[in-house]
Design an enzyme around this catalytic site. Structure first.
Site, short mmCIF file in Angstrom:
data_model
loop_
_atom_site.label_atom_id
_atom_site.label_comp_id
_atom_site.label_asym_id
_atom_site.label_seq_id
_atom_site.Cartn_x
_atom_site.Cartn_y
_atom_site.Cartn_z
N SER A 98 0.83 -1.21 0.00
CA SER A 98 0.00 0.00 0.00
C SER A 98 0.87 1.26 0.00
CB SER A 98 -0.95 -0.06 1.20
OG SER A 98 -2.01 0.86 1.06
N ASP A 222 -10.22 -4.75 -4.77
CA ASP A 222 -9.49 -3.92 -3.82
C ASP A 222 -10.18 -2.57 -3.74
OD1 ASP A 222 -7.71 -2.27 -2.45
OD2 ASP A 222 -5.93 -3.16 -3.36
N HIS A 250 -7.64 -5.64 -0.11
CA HIS A 250 -6.45 -4.80 -0.15
C HIS A 250 -5.24 -5.44 0.56
CE1 HIS A 250 -4.26 -1.11 -0.69
NE2 HIS A 250 -4.17 -0.85 0.61
#
Length: 268
Positions: A98, A222, A250
């Site tokens: 991320s 996601d 995610h």
């Protein structure tokens, strides 16, 4: 290792101390380095492994956080470079999830010597849509403002809802509950400030300067990073491979660790 830096970023060095190969794991917002507990086991015999928490989350030193200092992703990139320098990293493999993906990208542009190959999981250079550039980031400003408002008025209710949506995998609710625990451990005002920095970041221009061999790992459904973002990175990072894994949400390194392990191993 510098004791001050170790405390600041809650750094641990694990795995095989006798190898020259190093792999660094960097987690995303709302999680801590325990997010890598399953994945790291697959590399513990062949690599020295470095894990840490970004300031403002996990078990990083809470006194190190300042909303003024950490008002952009560049401050986190500088922290990563400090860790790399302190541990004398050279040509290490970087695995980032991320927001840590773009932190790694910024750090690699500033000083490219520390990392050879890089893995980005669920990465995004900009979360906001940009109609002027025909760019789909997945979020509108009103949607973000609504999220900030919910975080401000009832943080723990927001944690409960966001954690389950971001994790996905409704058949395994314990995964979302685990994310909720690490997210709820962050002080609400810090979480709000860090969220704004992340969700309103835009590092697209820096992609032109980024040269590392990169694996992009993208999961299905996601909510934070739509497929259009993965396609954008695939087009705008000069030397990369995009790999879709059989995972949802995610956090594929948590929900489908074997998929992520296989992808990383085939790349490195």
């Amino acid at each position: 290792m510098s004791p001050t830096l170790k405390k600041k970023n809650n750094i641990t060095v694990e795995g095989n101390p006798d190898t020259s190969r190093t792999i660094v794991f960097s987690n995303g917002f709302g999680t801590d380095k325990s997010a890598w507990d399953v994945v790291k086991q697959a590399f513990s015999q062949d690599y020295r492994m470095v894990l840490y928490d970004n300031v403002g989350g996990g078990n990083a030193d809470p006194n190190a956080y300042s909303p003024i200092k950490y008002s952009s992703l560049n401050a986190y990139a500088d922290d990563l470079l400090d860790i790399a320098a302190d541990l004398d990293l050279e040509n290490a493999v970087m695995v980032a999830h991320s927001v840590s993906s773009m932190i790694t990208m910024l750090a690699s542009v500033k000083d490219p010597k520390y990392f050879s190959k890089v893995v980005f999981i669920g990465a995004s250079p900009r979360y906001l849509n940009d109609e002027s550039a025909n760019y789909t980031g997945g979020f509108t400003q009103p949607a973000l403002d609504s999220m900030y408002n919910t975080m401000t008025t009832n943080y723990y209710a927001w944690v409960s809802g966001f954690s389950s949506m971001a994790m996905g995998n409704p058949d395994n609710p314990e995964l979302g509950e685990s994310f909720a625990r690490t997210l709820a451990a962050i002080r609400p005002d810090v979480a709000l400030a860090v969220s704004k920095v992340i969700f309103e970041s835009d590092v697209r221009k820096e992609l032109d300067n980024y040269r590392k061999e990169t694996l992009l790992i993208q999961a299905q459904n996601d909510i934070a990073v739509p497929d259009a973002v993965a396609q954008y990175l695939n087009k705008n990072i000069s030397n990369n491979k995009l790999r879709y894994v059989d995972a949802e949400g995610h956090f594929p390194h948590i929900s489908a660790p074997q998929e992520v392990i296989a992808a990383i191993k085939s790349f490195i």
